[in-house]
Design an enzyme around this catalytic site. Structure first.
Site, PDB file in Angstrom:
ATOM      1  N   HIS A 104      48.756  -8.171 -14.281  1.00  0.00           N
ATOM      2  CA  HIS A 104      47.458  -8.328 -14.948  1.00  0.00           C
ATOM      3  C   HIS A 104      47.367  -9.587 -15.815  1.00  0.00           C
ATOM      4  O   HIS A 104      46.846  -9.556 -16.931  1.00  0.00           O
ATOM      5  CB  HIS A 104      47.151  -7.104 -15.809  1.00  0.00           C
ATOM      6  CG  HIS A 104      46.896  -5.835 -15.033  1.00  0.00           C
ATOM      7  ND1 HIS A 104      46.378  -5.808 -13.764  1.00  0.00           N
ATOM      8  CD2 HIS A 104      47.094  -4.523 -15.373  1.00  0.00           C
ATOM      9  CE1 HIS A 104      46.245  -4.547 -13.360  1.00  0.00           C
ATOM     10  NE2 HIS A 104      46.683  -3.747 -14.313  1.00  0.00           N
ATOM     11  N   HIS A 178      38.857  -3.097 -15.716  1.00  0.00           N
ATOM     12  CA  HIS A 178      39.896  -2.059 -15.763  1.00  0.00           C
ATOM     13  C   HIS A 178      39.466  -0.826 -16.568  1.00  0.00           C
ATOM     14  O   HIS A 178      40.233  -0.294 -17.360  1.00  0.00           O
ATOM     15  CB  HIS A 178      41.183  -2.664 -16.321  1.00  0.00           C
ATOM     16  CG  HIS A 178      42.439  -1.977 -15.884  1.00  0.00           C
ATOM     17  ND1 HIS A 178      42.710  -0.657 -16.156  1.00  0.00           N
ATOM     18  CD2 HIS A 178      43.502  -2.426 -15.183  1.00  0.00           C
ATOM     19  CE1 HIS A 178      43.896  -0.350 -15.652  1.00  0.00           C
ATOM     20  NE2 HIS A 178      44.394  -1.403 -15.059  1.00  0.00           N
ATOM     21  N   GLU A 316      39.802  -0.087  -9.646  1.00  0.00           N
ATOM     22  CA  GLU A 316      39.787  -1.519  -9.933  1.00  0.00           C
ATOM     23  C   GLU A 316      39.545  -2.304  -8.653  1.00  0.00           C
ATOM     24  O   GLU A 316      40.438  -2.424  -7.821  1.00  0.00           O
ATOM     25  CB  GLU A 316      41.127  -1.931 -10.544  1.00  0.00           C
ATOM     26  CG  GLU A 316      41.553  -1.088 -11.717  1.00  0.00           C
ATOM     27  CD  GLU A 316      43.075  -1.044 -11.840  1.00  0.00           C
ATOM     28  OE1 GLU A 316      43.712  -2.105 -11.901  1.00  0.00           O
ATOM     29  OE2 GLU A 316      43.636   0.062 -11.849  1.00  0.00           O
TER      30      GLU A 316
HETATM   31  C1  BGC Z   1      48.352  -0.753 -12.338  1.00  0.00           C
HETATM   32  C2  BGC Z   1      49.325   0.205 -12.961  1.00  0.00           C
HETATM   33  C3  BGC Z   1      49.428  -0.128 -14.421  1.00  0.00           C
HETATM   34  C4  BGC Z   1      48.044  -0.008 -15.039  1.00  0.00           C
HETATM   35  C5  BGC Z   1      48.014  -0.315 -16.506  1.00  0.00           C
HETATM   36  C6  BGC Z   1      47.035  -0.578 -13.012  1.00  0.00           C
HETATM   37  O1  BGC Z   1      46.120  -1.486 -12.477  1.00  0.00           O
HETATM   38  O2  BGC Z   1      48.234  -0.569 -10.958  1.00  0.00           O
HETATM   39  O3  BGC Z   1      50.575   0.153 -12.326  1.00  0.00           O
HETATM   40  O4  BGC Z   1      50.315   0.706 -15.077  1.00  0.00           O
HETATM   41  O5  BGC Z   1      47.165  -0.846 -14.385  1.00  0.00           O
HETATM   42  O6  BGC Z   1      48.620  -1.499 -16.771  1.00  0.00           O
END
Ligand code: BGC
Length: 353
Positions: A104, A178, A316
């Site tokens: 991310h 998110h 997402e």
């Molecule tokens: C990911 C997870 C992660 C979460 C929070 C999601 O988009 O796929 O693996 O723990 O985001 O960071």
């Protein structure tokens, strides 16, 4: 539209909060910090509003947040293996923040930036434009990226999210929103009883590091088949290798597009009891369905209520994880002179009993 102060970051930057209301009853709060959708109030069958997204009451919660609650994610949504990729014959090393991988956008992704904001009205629509400039070298990425995200709230209860980015050197870009949803209301149990439909006949299975193996696997006959509505919890604890690796759903689904970049239905989520529903449309080729498996109740969310296991579901919309290392996946490379454009619509609806 209400515009009010929402605290100050440790660096001394003022954060603002915006309240946008629509004729449908859907009302949202957006923060300049991380472009966070802090809350979405949506009506049930009786017209009763509940806040259907996970989040925090104060800026402090967002400053500490490690779960990306409600945030804009960039430069790259999800994981890039070992934080490494090569582009035009040159190798790049990114910040690693998830078991030796890049997740991310790294340690200070777009979710930790204070975005420049500009509210607008456009006929019956109201909205907020958010701008952020990610400098050359940000978290290891090449080139400067200029990003604009526009949230538009329609009278019908849709949040239209438009992503736009340009770059002054070739770089991977993969932006997402998110939000975690709980249509019964945040803090009201888990999302296992919600029904979910995903317009995806394939998904990208992962390895032990939660990174796609490169395979596009048919969902048919697996717990990943949501092509017809099914309860999120119906198969989540099945003895299935993919569910075991991720501790539940934490996978990218390959959205069934007629043609790439068309706005198509990706998912329908419903809380059968309240009747609150969410339809997600997107131009993106993928959608990460994450069932909140890493939420463990150690962090308090809104109202001081612990953010417990599987208490929210994130849908997402995105390009596939680790695409810079997977030549067969749709490309995420943005080049100077080109524009990255994508649209996702969250439509909050009431479904009949
Ligand atoms: C990911 C997870 C992660 C979460 C929070 C999601 O988009 O796929 O693996 O723990 O985001 O960071």
């Amino acid at each position: 539209m209400i515009r009010e102060p929402f605290g100050t970051t440790p660096e001394g930057t003022a954060v603002e909060r915006f309240t946008l209301a629509s004729a449908s009853g859907v009302t949202i709060n957006v923060l300049s910090y991380g472009g966070v959708i802090q809350s979405v109030f949506a009506p049930d069958r009786a017209g009763t509003l509940a806040d259907v997204t996970l989040g925090y009451d104060s800026l402090d919660g967002y400053l500490r947040d490690k779960s990306y609650l409600g945030a804009l994610v960039g430069r790259y949504a999800n994981r890039i293996r070992a934080g490494r990729f090569s582009l035009d014959g040159r190798g790049y090393t990114l910040a690693t923040n998830a078991g030796g991988n890049h997740l991310h956008g790294g340690n200070r992704g777009f979710n930790k930036a204070v975005w420049t904001t500009e509210p607008f009205a456009d006929g019956e629509n109201i909205g907020l434009r958010l701008d952020h400039v990610s400098p050359d070298g940000d978290e290891g990425y090449p080139g400067k990226v200029t990003a604009r995200v526009t949230y538009t709230l329609t009278p019908d209860g849709e949040i239209v999210i438009d992503f736009l980015a340009t770059a002054d050197a070739p770089t991977p870009v993969n932006l997402t929103q998110h939000s975690y949803f709980n249509l019964a209301g945040t803090g009201v149990g888990d999302i296992l009883g919600h029904t979910l439909e995903i317009a995806a006949s394939r998904f990208t299975p992962v390895d032990a590091q939660l990174i796609p193996t490169g395979e596009l696997r048919p969902v048919q006959g697996t717990p990943f088949d949501f092509t017809t509505p099914e309860r999120v919890g119906a198969r989540i604890n099945d003895d299935d290798e993919q569910l075991r690796l991720a501790g539940g759903y934490d996978h990218n689904f390959v959205v069934d597009h007629n043609a790439l970049s068309e706005l198509v239905l990706a998912a329908r989520l419903t809380d059968p009891l309240s009747g609150r529903g969410l339809d997600v449309h997107t131009t993106e080729p993928g959608m990460q369905c994450y069932s909140g498996n890493f939420l463990d109740g150690t962090v308090a969310g809104k109202g001081g209520v612990p953010l417990t296991y599987r208490s929210g579901l994130a849908l997402e919309t995105q390009h596939f994880p680790n695409s810079p290392n997977e030549p067969a996946f749709p490309s995420t490379i943005l080049r100077p002179g080109a524009e990255h454009r994508s649209r996702t619509v969250y439509h909050f609806v009431v479904r009949p009993a």
